[in-house]
Design a protein around this motif. Structure first.
Motif: not given
Length: 253
Positions: A34-35, A60-63, A91-92, A100-102
């Motif tokens: 997910c995003h 993802n981390t926050a955009k 959360y993850g 986690v995608h940084v």
């Protein structure tokens, strides 16, 4: 063997995340990703994952603000960037996510951006080690994410090698990387040991991976041939309903 993951940032995003997870299971996907799931109650998401038996590969981390595409390579935003990393790992871990995608952010050419990104990736790697998770970085193309700090595979590889963190790897998004240089099979082979996840979509439409510039079945067979055993994330924007567009799956599994 190709194992497909449904990216629920784009697929079934018209419903709560637990219901999207169930839809992915019903459609035959072997995993989900997910995003930005932070508005969803983590317990309900974890319950849906347990019910379906699907692993959650990452988030993802926050955009940040509109047009920023993340915070971790933005000098002067260190407190927000660390908070976003902490949020993602908390959360993850709550839902059993694997990575986690940084997200770096739009700071191409900004003084100090590289050093800032390195520092935040080290911070993320420290969090990953305590959570038993991974860290991903992803080159994004300059059409969809203008000014994004990390826009080439080669740049991502240099970061992973420089930091030497065993939990840090590259998200090889075929859509972005076809736009930013193409030659996907050769570049994948050259960086195979640094790649932690693969994503697919049509180019240039970003629709189902059954049209456009990329021969997706041939591409994935080539990845399989050089030993890639991870999941392949379906991160595309459906042309119509998700179910109507799933015919491409039979050509790659």
């Amino acid at each position: 063997m190709i194992r497909l993951s449904a990216n629920l940032g784009f697929l079934w995003n018209d419903r709560p995340l637990p219901d999207a997870i169930r839809a992915a299971k019903a459609a035959g996907f072997s995993a989900v990703e997910c995003h930005w799931p932070y508005g969803e109650e983590a317990g309900a998401v974890a319950a849906a994952l347990a019910e379906t038996g699907l692993p959650m590969l990452g988030l993802n981390t926050a955009k940040g603000r509109p047009g920023e595409f993340g915070l971790s390579a933005l000098p002067g935003r260190e407190e927000e960037a660390r908070a976003a990393i902490d949020e993602a790992f908390f959360y993850g871990a709550s839902i059993g996510a694997r990575a986690v995608h940084v997200m770096a952010g739009a700071s191409k050419g900004v003084a100090g951006a590289a050093e800032t990104f390195d520092a935040h990736l080290r911070y993320a790697c420290d969090r990953a080690a305590t959570r038993g998770m991974g860290v991903l970085i992803e080159p994004l193309n300059h059409r969809d994410a203008p000014g994004y700090f990390l826009d080439t595979l080669e740049g991502a590889a240099a970061i992973v090698r420089r930091l030497g963190c065993p939990d840090l790897s590259i998200m090889f998004d075929c859509y972005h990387l076809q736009i930013m240089g193409g030659d996907l099979i050769r570049r994948f082979e050259a960086h195979r040991d640094l790649i932690g996840h693969v994503q697919i979509a049509a180019v240039p439409s970003r629709a189902e991976p059954d049209e456009g510039e990329i021969d997706t079945p041939r591409l994935l067979r080539a990845f399989d041939a050089v030993g890639y055993a991870g999941f392949v994330g379906a991160e595309y924007r459906p042309r119509g309903s998700v179910e109507e567009g799933l015919g491409w799956m039979a050509s790659v599994v």
